[in-house]
Design a protein around this motif. Structure first.
Motif, PDB file in Angstrom:
ATOM      1  N   TYR A  82       0.840  -1.185   0.000  1.00 55.10           N
ATOM      2  CA  TYR A  82       0.000   0.000   0.000  1.00 55.10           C
ATOM      3  C   TYR A  82       0.879   1.240   0.000  1.00 55.10           C
ATOM      4  O   TYR A  82       1.988   1.229   0.530  1.00 55.10           O
ATOM      5  N   GLN A 115      -3.991   5.297   8.020  1.00 59.14           N
ATOM      6  CA  GLN A 115      -4.657   4.228   8.763  1.00 59.14           C
ATOM      7  C   GLN A 115      -4.073   4.081  10.170  1.00 59.14           C
ATOM      8  O   GLN A 115      -4.809   3.916  11.143  1.00 59.14           O
ATOM      9  N   GLN A 147     -10.783   6.345   3.293  1.00 55.13           N
ATOM     10  CA  GLN A 147     -11.876   5.872   2.450  1.00 55.13           C
ATOM     11  C   GLN A 147     -11.735   6.312   0.995  1.00 55.13           C
ATOM     12  O   GLN A 147     -12.006   5.542   0.084  1.00 55.13           O
ATOM     13  N   ARG A 185      -7.479   3.047  -3.266  1.00 54.49           N
ATOM     14  CA  ARG A 185      -8.645   2.197  -3.007  1.00 54.49           C
ATOM     15  C   ARG A 185      -9.608   2.161  -4.171  1.00 54.49           C
ATOM     16  O   ARG A 185     -10.452   1.271  -4.255  1.00 54.49           O
ATOM     17  N   SER A 186      -9.504   3.108  -5.070  1.00 52.28           N
ATOM     18  CA  SER A 186     -10.432   3.133  -6.205  1.00 52.28           C
ATOM     19  C   SER A 186      -9.793   2.630  -7.497  1.00 52.28           C
ATOM     20  O   SER A 186     -10.426   2.636  -8.542  1.00 52.28           O
ATOM     21  N   GLY A 215      -9.022  -2.401  -4.331  1.00 48.28           N
ATOM     22  CA  GLY A 215     -10.155  -1.502  -4.258  1.00 48.28           C
ATOM     23  C   GLY A 215     -11.045  -1.738  -3.062  1.00 48.28           C
ATOM     24  O   GLY A 215     -11.825  -0.884  -2.692  1.00 48.28           O
ATOM     25  N   THR A 274      -9.585  -3.505   3.450  1.00 47.37           N
ATOM     26  CA  THR A 274      -9.562  -2.588   4.583  1.00 47.37           C
ATOM     27  C   THR A 274      -8.240  -2.776   5.302  1.00 47.37           C
ATOM     28  O   THR A 274      -7.883  -3.885   5.653  1.00 47.37           O
TER      29      THR A 274
END
Length: 67
Positions: free
Chosen positions: A5, A13, A46, A51-52, A60, A63
């Motif tokens: 990530y 996070q 979020q 994540r998209s 995507g 969590t």
């Protein structure tokens, strides 16, 4: 340790978890500031571009927990 990530997502996070823990303490101080921080970090996590990417792939929908 490396994660698959982006660093800024992992940092957001981690900060989210730390802020949540501060709010969970008995009689926390500066609750308004902590709640605002939690909302800001929630938005960062979020809606992070990572994540998209590639809808339908784990990136995507994963969590980040316990980073």
């Amino acid at each position: 340790m490396t994660y698959p990530y982006p660093d800024d997502l992992v940092r957001a996070q981690r900060d989210w978890l730390a802020t949540y823990q501060q709010l969970a303490e008995p009689c926390p101080r500066h609750t308004t500031a902590l709640r605002r921080r939690l909302l800001d970090l929630s938005t960062q996590v979020q809606w992070h571009p990572f994540r998209s990417t590639s809808p339908g792939t784990p990136a995507g929908v994963v969590t980040l927990v316990g980073c």
